[in-house]
Design an enzyme around this catalytic site. Sequence first.
Site, PDB file in Angstrom:
ATOM      1  N   LYS A  50     -16.318  -4.643  -4.499  1.00  0.00           N
ATOM      2  CA  LYS A  50     -16.535  -5.699  -3.501  1.00  0.00           C
ATOM      3  C   LYS A  50     -16.129  -5.170  -2.128  1.00  0.00           C
ATOM      4  CE  LYS A  50     -14.314  -8.747  -1.421  1.00  0.00           C
ATOM      5  NZ  LYS A  50     -14.963  -8.795  -0.093  1.00  0.00           N
ATOM      6  N   GLU A  66      -3.336   0.008  -1.828  1.00  0.00           N
ATOM      7  CA  GLU A  66      -3.064   0.838  -0.643  1.00  0.00           C
ATOM      8  C   GLU A  66      -3.064  -0.127   0.527  1.00  0.00           C
ATOM      9  OE1 GLU A  66      -3.154   2.419   2.570  1.00  0.00           O
ATOM     10  OE2 GLU A  66      -5.229   3.036   2.209  1.00  0.00           O
ATOM     11  N   CYS A  94      -4.862   2.362   8.740  1.00  0.00           N
ATOM     12  CA  CYS A  94      -3.587   1.965   8.133  1.00  0.00           C
ATOM     13  C   CYS A  94      -2.502   2.992   8.438  1.00  0.00           C
ATOM     14  CB  CYS A  94      -3.750   1.783   6.633  1.00  0.00           C
ATOM     15  SG  CYS A  94      -4.536   3.172   5.833  1.00  0.00           S
ATOM     16  N   GLU A 110       1.988  -4.632  11.844  1.00  0.00           N
ATOM     17  CA  GLU A 110       0.811  -3.776  11.943  1.00  0.00           C
ATOM     18  C   GLU A 110      -0.209  -4.479  12.839  1.00  0.00           C
ATOM     19  OE1 GLU A 110      -1.603  -3.339   8.369  1.00  0.00           O
ATOM     20  OE2 GLU A 110      -1.857  -1.222   8.845  1.00  0.00           O
TER      21      GLU A 110
HETATM   22  P1  NDP Z   1      -7.621  -8.116   3.884  1.00  0.00           P
HETATM   23  O1  NDP Z   1      -6.500  -7.667   3.041  1.00  0.00           O
HETATM   24  O2  NDP Z   1      -7.750  -9.550   4.198  1.00  0.00           O
HETATM   25  O3  NDP Z   1      -9.013  -7.645   3.240  1.00  0.00           O
HETATM   26  C1  NDP Z   1      -9.198  -6.450   2.499  1.00  0.00           C
HETATM   27  C2  NDP Z   1     -10.196  -6.726   1.389  1.00  0.00           C
HETATM   28  O4  NDP Z   1      -9.665  -7.733   0.526  1.00  0.00           O
HETATM   29  C3  NDP Z   1     -11.520  -7.284   1.893  1.00  0.00           C
HETATM   30  O5  NDP Z   1     -12.577  -6.841   1.060  1.00  0.00           O
HETATM   31  C4  NDP Z   1     -11.323  -8.764   1.732  1.00  0.00           C
HETATM   32  O6  NDP Z   1     -12.530  -9.481   1.620  1.00  0.00           O
HETATM   33  C5  NDP Z   1     -10.558  -8.820   0.443  1.00  0.00           C
HETATM   34  N1  NDP Z   1      -9.822 -10.050   0.239  1.00  0.00           N
HETATM   35  C6  NDP Z   1      -9.370 -10.917   1.177  1.00  0.00           C
HETATM   36  N2  NDP Z   1      -8.754 -11.968   0.574  1.00  0.00           N
HETATM   37  C7  NDP Z   1      -8.827 -11.743  -0.764  1.00  0.00           C
HETATM   38  C8  NDP Z   1      -8.384 -12.465  -1.896  1.00  0.00           C
HETATM   39  N3  NDP Z   1      -7.734 -13.631  -1.788  1.00  0.00           N
HETATM   40  N4  NDP Z   1      -8.621 -11.950  -3.115  1.00  0.00           N
HETATM   41  C9  NDP Z   1      -9.265 -10.775  -3.257  1.00  0.00           C
HETATM   42  N5  NDP Z   1      -9.734 -10.061  -2.215  1.00  0.00           N
HETATM   43  C10 NDP Z   1      -9.498 -10.531  -0.986  1.00  0.00           C
HETATM   44  O7  NDP Z   1      -7.588  -7.311   5.183  1.00  0.00           O
HETATM   45  P2  NDP Z   1      -8.499  -7.604   6.449  1.00  0.00           P
HETATM   46  O8  NDP Z   1      -9.729  -6.842   6.192  1.00  0.00           O
HETATM   47  O9  NDP Z   1      -8.661  -9.025   6.769  1.00  0.00           O
HETATM   48  O10 NDP Z   1      -7.574  -7.011   7.533  1.00  0.00           O
HETATM   49  C11 NDP Z   1      -6.408  -7.726   7.907  1.00  0.00           C
HETATM   50  C12 NDP Z   1      -5.263  -6.809   8.056  1.00  0.00           C
HETATM   51  O11 NDP Z   1      -5.094  -6.001   6.879  1.00  0.00           O
HETATM   52  C13 NDP Z   1      -5.454  -5.806   9.153  1.00  0.00           C
HETATM   53  O12 NDP Z   1      -5.183  -6.323  10.403  1.00  0.00           O
HETATM   54  C14 NDP Z   1      -4.482  -4.752   8.712  1.00  0.00           C
HETATM   55  O13 NDP Z   1      -3.191  -5.159   9.052  1.00  0.00           O
HETATM   56  C15 NDP Z   1      -4.613  -4.739   7.227  1.00  0.00           C
HETATM   57  N6  NDP Z   1      -5.529  -3.740   6.747  1.00  0.00           N
HETATM   58  C16 NDP Z   1      -5.004  -2.581   6.223  1.00  0.00           C
HETATM   59  C17 NDP Z   1      -5.842  -1.606   5.782  1.00  0.00           C
HETATM   60  C18 NDP Z   1      -5.356  -0.349   5.195  1.00  0.00           C
HETATM   61  O14 NDP Z   1      -6.139   0.576   5.003  1.00  0.00           O
HETATM   62  N7  NDP Z   1      -4.101  -0.251   4.842  1.00  0.00           N
HETATM   63  C19 NDP Z   1      -7.275  -1.731   5.891  1.00  0.00           C
HETATM   64  C20 NDP Z   1      -7.728  -2.990   6.407  1.00  0.00           C
HETATM   65  C21 NDP Z   1      -6.866  -3.932   6.806  1.00  0.00           C
HETATM   66  P3  NDP Z   1     -13.275 -10.111   2.923  1.00  0.00           P
HETATM   67  O15 NDP Z   1     -12.942  -9.241   4.092  1.00  0.00           O
HETATM   68  O16 NDP Z   1     -14.687 -10.020   2.520  1.00  0.00           O
HETATM   69  O17 NDP Z   1     -12.775 -11.508   3.029  1.00  0.00           O
END
Ligand code: NDP
Length: 489
Positions: A179, A255, A290, A389
């Site tokens: 996903k 991660e 990240c 972050e």
């Molecule tokens: P999220 O953790 O919200 O999203 C990451 C993935 O998880 C997306 O595919 C998202 O889907 C999915 N997701 C969201 N909610 C759920 C849930 N309840 N159950 C299962 N899957 C879920 O991160 P964001 O993309 O919104 O980014 C927000 C923050 O996360 C950033 O500002 C940063 O701080 C951190 N981040 C860290 C990363 C890293 O590599 N360590 C990468 C990206 C973000 P969808 O987006 O389709 O809702």
Amino acid sequence: MSQLQFDGRAVIGGQRVAALSGATFQSISPVDGRVLTEVAQCGAADIDRAVGAARAAFDDKRWRGLPPAQRKRIMVKFADLLLENADALALTETLDMGKPVKYARAVDVNSAANCIRWYGEAVDKVYDEIAPTADTALALITREPVGVVGVVVPWNYPMIMAAWKIAPALAVGNSVVLKPSEKSPLTALRLADLALEAGIPDGVFNVVPGFGPEAGSPLALHMDVDCIAFTGSTRVGKQIHVMAGQSNLKRAWTELGGKSPNIVFADCPNLDRAVEAAVGSIFFNQGESCNAPSRLYVQDSIKEKFLEKALALVPAYAPANPTLPDTVMGALVDTLQMNTVLRYIESGKAEGAKLLAGGEQVLQSTGGCYVQPTVFDGVRGDMTIAREEIFGPVLSVLSFNDTAEVVRMANASVYGLQAGVWTSDLNKAHGVARALRAGTVHVNQYDEDDITVPFGGYKQSGVGRDKSLHAFDKYTETKTTWIRIDSPV
Ligand code: NDP
């Protein structure tokens, strides 16, 4: 650009399909606000269908039953197809999430292809083990694919984050349901097309776009998914572990976020290189990494000189249209993320940090999401911009004098993903690297590592490691077969 055609339908069981509900959502480009295409808004029923396809493929052994050398050839072909389609994939990534097309091509496509090739090539070279038993037994320690692997990835490096998980998972024979983030689903869907073209059988690699709570949660909660591999925020990562425990105790690997400290000692061997790395790494990918070194600790005696050199580099990172070939700083992924970053900048000002550069939204007339590269000096460890972050182009500069003091400050974080150390003193480099609670410590460089080494975090930066042969541990079960030998001789 106008020739690019997007297909936002899911890939399930080797077919492009709409969501069972017929629902779609718009993929909006942060470059200029245009609608790129409609994307299938999948939900629990679609996840169920994809998991069913993945399970059927796993059970009839159409993929895992192939000799490793044959899976290798197909994975290598898959990697080749990424490179053959590199320009289109890169532009799609740029339009979908805003990063400069030159990096989408040189970094994202190349790294994803390299990762898929590397795990493909590795899989027929990894041996199982025989335990050191007495002559009366033969004990085999073998690895078996874990089964159906659910993968949930974020929007910042959509192809690379997917490749880090699907490549080792597929190479060892699992079936996968991926996903992607709703903010950047288009390249993941193309990866599934290319996997099919390469010869990965129907149902082995499925991609189901949709929103986190609607599609991600049903995947993490599914009773027939054996493993869930997640990259994203710490907030959602914690929920992933809970969902794994609430359902079938599937293996959960996460991660998560980071707030990586980058420590520059006065005896840094090459100040210009340290400045370029500090500035280049925080502004790369608009700061949406990240492992971005967002807390910069510079020893007092060189701080003035360091900042002078750093500020001279900042104008080169002025945001511009990321589809142009020379752009180095593009658009943030969407309005929501841009507003989050702008709020953090306001909090930095309100809590007393000194704004040295940037701080503003720019290029509003484009309809896109652009923020200036931003540098704060005089940051204290208790300020919000030093603790949380930001995931945007914001550098927080702190100062220190004593080695023990800076290690304590660097470790005073809930995160432990990466860190940087710059010094000519070998003893100090090793000593500080050992004392830092981080999954990766960069010494006299930042982010130059490659696929051969593990990537992952201590503390709330997550559980498990991507990259390197260690990633196979996540997607295999270890089996012991103890055979009694009653030897006639
Ligand atoms: P999220 O953790 O919200 O999203 C990451 C993935 O998880 C997306 O595919 C998202 O889907 C999915 N997701 C969201 N909610 C759920 C849930 N309840 N159950 C299962 N899957 C879920 O991160 P964001 O993309 O919104 O980014 C927000 C923050 O996360 C950033 O500002 C940063 O701080 C951190 N981040 C860290 C990363 C890293 O590599 N360590 C990468 C990206 C973000 P969808 O987006 O389709 O809702």
